[in-house]
Design a protein around this motif. Structure first.
Motif, PDB file in Angstrom:
ATOM      1  N   ASP A 197     -15.784 -10.266   3.209  1.00 27.90           N
ATOM      2  CA  ASP A 197     -16.904 -11.165   2.923  1.00 27.90           C
ATOM      3  C   ASP A 197     -16.662 -11.968   1.647  1.00 27.90           C
ATOM      4  OD1 ASP A 197     -19.234 -12.407   3.583  1.00 27.90           O
ATOM      5  OD2 ASP A 197     -20.564 -10.804   2.941  1.00 27.90           O
ATOM      6  N   GLY A 198     -15.422 -12.447   1.505  1.00 33.08           N
ATOM      7  CA  GLY A 198     -15.072 -13.339   0.410  1.00 33.08           C
ATOM      8  C   GLY A 198     -14.737 -12.672  -0.903  1.00 33.08           C
ATOM      9  N   ALA A 199     -14.861 -11.362  -0.976  1.00 31.96           N
ATOM     10  CA  ALA A 199     -14.576 -10.646  -2.221  1.00 31.96           C
ATOM     11  C   ALA A 199     -13.347  -9.758  -2.057  1.00 31.96           C
ATOM     12  CB  ALA A 199     -15.779  -9.794  -2.630  1.00 31.96           C
ATOM     13  N   VAL A 200     -12.627  -9.538  -3.140  1.00 32.63           N
ATOM     14  CA  VAL A 200     -11.447  -8.679  -3.104  1.00 32.63           C
ATOM     15  C   VAL A 200     -11.888  -7.236  -2.851  1.00 32.63           C
ATOM     16  CG1 VAL A 200      -9.525  -7.759  -4.436  1.00 32.63           C
ATOM     17  CG2 VAL A 200     -10.129 -10.186  -4.631  1.00 32.63           C
ATOM     18  N   ALA A 201     -11.342  -6.651  -1.791  1.00 28.75           N
ATOM     19  CA  ALA A 201     -11.711  -5.284  -1.428  1.00 28.75           C
ATOM     20  C   ALA A 201     -10.564  -4.303  -1.614  1.00 28.75           C
ATOM     21  CB  ALA A 201     -12.189  -5.229   0.017  1.00 28.75           C
ATOM     22  N   LEU A 202      -9.338  -4.812  -1.545  1.00 28.00           N
ATOM     23  CA  LEU A 202      -8.167  -3.934  -1.631  1.00 28.00           C
ATOM     24  C   LEU A 202      -6.958  -4.758  -2.054  1.00 28.00           C
ATOM     25  CD1 LEU A 202      -6.846  -1.113  -0.942  1.00 28.00           C
ATOM     26  CD2 LEU A 202      -6.344  -2.083   1.314  1.00 28.00           C
ATOM     27  N   ILE A 203      -6.140  -4.189  -2.923  1.00 29.38           N
ATOM     28  CA  ILE A 203      -4.882  -4.822  -3.318  1.00 29.38           C
ATOM     29  C   ILE A 203      -3.777  -3.784  -3.212  1.00 29.38           C
ATOM     30  CG2 ILE A 203      -3.629  -6.071  -5.104  1.00 29.38           C
ATOM     31  CD1 ILE A 203      -6.252  -6.861  -6.341  1.00 29.38           C
ATOM     32  N   VAL A 204      -2.751  -4.124  -2.443  1.00 25.86           N
ATOM     33  CA  VAL A 204      -1.605  -3.228  -2.304  1.00 25.86           C
ATOM     34  C   VAL A 204      -0.325  -4.015  -2.541  1.00 25.86           C
ATOM     35  CG1 VAL A 204      -2.776  -1.690  -0.682  1.00 25.86           C
ATOM     36  CG2 VAL A 204      -1.449  -3.617   0.197  1.00 25.86           C
ATOM     37  N   LEU A 218       9.856  -3.474   9.316  1.00 25.12           N
ATOM     38  CA  LEU A 218      11.227  -3.528   8.815  1.00 25.12           C
ATOM     39  C   LEU A 218      11.534  -2.376   7.852  1.00 25.12           C
ATOM     40  CD1 LEU A 218      11.665  -7.364   8.109  1.00 25.12           C
ATOM     41  CD2 LEU A 218      12.486  -6.060  10.096  1.00 25.12           C
ATOM     42  N   GLY A 219      10.549  -1.576   7.580  1.00 24.32           N
ATOM     43  CA  GLY A 219      10.752  -0.445   6.681  1.00 24.32           C
ATOM     44  C   GLY A 219      10.095  -0.582   5.323  1.00 24.32           C
ATOM     45  N   SER A 220       9.378  -1.679   5.093  1.00 16.95           N
ATOM     46  CA  SER A 220       8.665  -1.827   3.829  1.00 16.95           C
ATOM     47  C   SER A 220       7.572  -0.772   3.720  1.00 16.95           C
ATOM     48  CB  SER A 220       8.042  -3.228   3.727  1.00 16.95           C
ATOM     49  OG  SER A 220       9.036  -4.224   3.705  1.00 16.95           O
ATOM     50  N   ARG A 221       7.317  -0.369   2.504  1.00 18.64           N
ATOM     51  CA  ARG A 221       6.292   0.636   2.268  1.00 18.64           C
ATOM     52  C   ARG A 221       5.181   0.068   1.382  1.00 18.64           C
ATOM     53  NH1 ARG A 221       7.888   2.146   6.120  1.00 18.64           N
ATOM     54  NH2 ARG A 221       9.050   4.038   6.667  1.00 18.64           N
ATOM     55  N   TYR A 222       3.963   0.546   1.642  1.00 15.86           N
ATOM     56  CA  TYR A 222       2.806   0.106   0.887  1.00 15.86           C
ATOM     57  C   TYR A 222       2.479   1.086  -0.230  1.00 15.86           C
ATOM     58  CZ  TYR A 222       1.592  -3.287   4.550  1.00 15.86           C
ATOM     59  OH  TYR A 222       1.599  -4.332   5.421  1.00 15.86           O
ATOM     60  N   GLY A 223       1.903   0.560  -1.288  1.00 15.87           N
ATOM     61  CA  GLY A 223       1.380   1.396  -2.365  1.00 15.87           C
ATOM     62  C   GLY A 223       0.218   0.680  -3.015  1.00 15.87           C
ATOM     63  N   LEU A 224      -0.699   1.436  -3.586  1.00 20.61           N
ATOM     64  CA  LEU A 224      -1.821   0.821  -4.278  1.00 20.61           C
ATOM     65  C   LEU A 224      -1.331   0.066  -5.512  1.00 20.61           C
ATOM     66  CD1 LEU A 224      -4.436   3.713  -4.028  1.00 20.61           C
ATOM     67  CD2 LEU A 224      -4.431   1.556  -2.749  1.00 20.61           C
ATOM     68  N   TYR A 225      -2.067  -0.966  -5.909  1.00 19.14           N
ATOM     69  CA  TYR A 225      -1.653  -1.828  -7.014  1.00 19.14           C
ATOM     70  C   TYR A 225      -2.837  -2.026  -7.968  1.00 19.14           C
ATOM     71  CZ  TYR A 225       0.717  -5.930  -9.121  1.00 19.14           C
ATOM     72  OH  TYR A 225       1.322  -6.821  -9.985  1.00 19.14           O
ATOM     73  N   PRO A 226      -3.283  -0.963  -8.608  1.00 21.72           N
ATOM     74  CA  PRO A 226      -4.476  -1.058  -9.458  1.00 21.72           C
ATOM     75  C   PRO A 226      -4.286  -1.930 -10.688  1.00 21.72           C
ATOM     76  CG  PRO A 226      -3.417   1.081  -9.729  1.00 21.72           C
ATOM     77  CD  PRO A 226      -2.730   0.406  -8.568  1.00 21.72           C
ATOM     78  N   GLU A 227      -3.040  -2.098 -11.134  1.00 24.86           N
ATOM     79  CA  GLU A 227      -2.787  -2.887 -12.341  1.00 24.86           C
ATOM     80  C   GLU A 227      -2.630  -4.370 -12.056  1.00 24.86           C
ATOM     81  OE1 GLU A 227       1.360  -1.490 -10.998  1.00 24.86           O
ATOM     82  OE2 GLU A 227      -0.752  -0.930 -10.770  1.00 24.86           O
ATOM     83  N   CYS A 228      -2.935  -4.779 -10.831  1.00 23.99           N
ATOM     84  CA  CYS A 228      -2.786  -6.184 -10.443  1.00 23.99           C
ATOM     85  C   CYS A 228      -3.562  -7.104 -11.386  1.00 23.99           C
ATOM     86  CB  CYS A 228      -3.287  -6.374  -9.012  1.00 23.99           C
ATOM     87  SG  CYS A 228      -3.125  -8.055  -8.400  1.00 23.99           S
ATOM     88  N   ALA A 229      -2.926  -8.185 -11.791  1.00 22.64           N
ATOM     89  CA  ALA A 229      -3.536  -9.112 -12.747  1.00 22.64           C
ATOM     90  C   ALA A 229      -4.713  -9.858 -12.123  1.00 22.64           C
ATOM     91  CB  ALA A 229      -2.490 -10.113 -13.226  1.00 22.64           C
ATOM     92  N   GLU A 230      -5.640 -10.229 -12.961  1.00 18.90           N
ATOM     93  CA  GLU A 230      -6.833 -10.952 -12.508  1.00 18.90           C
ATOM     94  C   GLU A 230      -6.467 -12.288 -11.862  1.00 18.90           C
ATOM     95  OE1 GLU A 230     -10.482 -11.849 -11.419  1.00 18.90           O
ATOM     96  OE2 GLU A 230      -9.887  -9.922 -12.275  1.00 18.90           O
ATOM     97  N   GLU A 231      -5.367 -12.887 -12.323  1.00 16.59           N
ATOM     98  CA  GLU A 231      -4.944 -14.172 -11.765  1.00 16.59           C
ATOM     99  C   GLU A 231      -4.601 -14.055 -10.280  1.00 16.59           C
ATOM    100  OE1 GLU A 231      -4.623 -14.265 -16.065  1.00 16.59           O
ATOM    101  OE2 GLU A 231      -3.833 -12.870 -14.566  1.00 16.59           O
ATOM    102  N   GLU A 276      -4.007   6.075   5.583  1.00 14.97           N
ATOM    103  CA  GLU A 276      -3.614   7.225   4.769  1.00 14.97           C
ATOM    104  C   GLU A 276      -2.791   6.782   3.562  1.00 14.97           C
ATOM    105  OE1 GLU A 276      -1.545   9.780   7.414  1.00 14.97           O
ATOM    106  OE2 GLU A 276      -3.284  10.181   8.691  1.00 14.97           O
ATOM    107  N   THR A 277      -1.918   5.793   3.776  1.00 11.83           N
ATOM    108  CA  THR A 277      -1.037   5.316   2.711  1.00 11.83           C
ATOM    109  C   THR A 277      -1.814   4.701   1.567  1.00 11.83           C
ATOM    110  OG1 THR A 277       0.744   4.903   4.282  1.00 11.83           O
ATOM    111  CG2 THR A 277       0.886   3.756   2.175  1.00 11.83           C
ATOM    112  N   ILE A 278      -2.889   4.002   1.886  1.00 13.28           N
ATOM    113  CA  ILE A 278      -3.625   3.281   0.848  1.00 13.28           C
ATOM    114  C   ILE A 278      -4.844   4.063   0.369  1.00 13.28           C
ATOM    115  CG2 ILE A 278      -2.776   1.010   1.479  1.00 13.28           C
ATOM    116  CD1 ILE A 278      -5.207   0.547   3.149  1.00 13.28           C
ATOM    117  N   GLY A 279      -4.667   5.360   0.272  1.00 10.76           N
ATOM    118  CA  GLY A 279      -5.677   6.190  -0.357  1.00 10.76           C
ATOM    119  C   GLY A 279      -6.937   6.406   0.446  1.00 10.76           C
ATOM    120  N   GLY A 280      -6.855   6.253   1.758  1.00  6.53           N
ATOM    121  CA  GLY A 280      -8.016   6.501   2.591  1.00  6.53           C
ATOM    122  C   GLY A 280      -8.980   5.344   2.701  1.00  6.53           C
TER     123      GLY A 280
END
Length: 298
Positions: A197-204, A218-231, A276-280
């Protein structure tokens, strides 16, 4: 779980789907759990007029038609979407996302150029056309060659020389490709921002594999990215507004202090192992609850 107020009339949500992904049915189940009636409309196999008729009897529509439908032999879904969008507009039926977002979904060049007009950092488009009409001799390298309508990194390559580009094009299918500058992911991953709904809900962050591409299959893996910059967050929100994508995702590469939006998706896809990968974090549940709240507000 979001519970509609007692006595409030139920709404019929038409879920437009073509691939039968797990996430399609998960979203339908979550919408039903949140108090909606759900009509699954098979855009890949219904005639366009039948799909439009089914959609026209709904209170709201949710598009789950991917650009990559063409690689599954579901081209008919895109044709049906045109008529469904016209029907929805004529009858005043709200669609999530709005029709314009779907047409950006299926035209990467158009989406990139629209984002550039909105002052979003994007790769430069160098060429666009059928393989037989493209000439790698005049391109800048490295570049990325990808279907103008497609997804999931199918028929996509990073070319570092004209010879590599020509070799790829010689065996590529005769579909329209777009060629863009390849933006190197300086931090070794691509950032995916999910909007609800137009708002950031998840960043990985999604790792880059050999060859410079990044894709789950292709084998890429996901991880949470809590330190993502505001920009980065701001770039995704701005991109969403520019393309009419309030529910969807943006792939962003950080390079030289800038946030380059390299892909826009008006349909997000997840699987149980992604969750499961992105913390539930349950993206389809978040979608459903936001959609129902929006519909209750009218």
């Amino acid at each position: 779980v979001f519970e509609p107020p007692a006595g409030m009339e139920r709404v019929m949500i038409g879920l437009l789907y073509e691939s039968g992904e797990w996430s399609d049915y998960k979203l339908a189940a979550e919408l039903a759990e949140a108090g909606c009636d759900v009509r699954m409309i098979d855009m890949a196999h219904l005639r366009a007029d039948a799909a439009a008729e089914a959609a026209g009897s709904c209170d709201a529509l949710v598009s789950r038609v991917f650009a990559s439908a063409v690689f599954r032999g579901h081209d008919a879904a895109h044709e049906a979407m045109r008529l469904v969008c016209e029907t929805a507009e004529a009858r005043g039926i709200p669609m999530i996302n709005p029709a314009r977002a779907h047409f950006f979904e299926i035209d990467k060049r158009r989406a990139t150029e629209e984002l550039a007009r909105a002052d979003v950092d994007v790769p430069r488009v160098q060429a666009c056309g059928l393989p037989s009409g493209l000439d790698p001799a005049g391109w800048s390298y490295p570049c990325i060659i990808k279907p103008n309508c497609g997804g999931r990194t199918t028929f996509t390559a990073v070319a570092r020389t004209a010879e590599e580009a020509l070799s790829f094009l010689e065996t590529a299918p005769q579909i329209v490709f777009v060629v863009e500058d390849y933006i190197a992911p300086e931090r070794g991953f691509i950032t995916r921002v999910e909007l609800v709904d137009g708002a950031v809900a998840l960043i990985v962050k999604r790792s880059v594999v050999k060859g410079g591409l990044s894709a789950y299959h292709l084998g890429s893996r996901y991880g949470l990215y809590p330190e993502c910059a505001e920009e980065i967050r701001a770039a995704a929100v701005l991109a969403g507004r520019a393309l009419g994508i309030g529910f969807g995702s943006f792939d962003i590469i950080e390079n030289g202090g800038r946030a380059y939006v390299i892909d826009a998706n008006s349909v997000s896809n997840v699987s149980p192992d992604n969750t499961e990968t992105i913390g539930g974090f349950d993206l389809m549940r978040e979608y459903a609850q936001a959609i129902v709240k929006r519909e209750r507000r009218g």
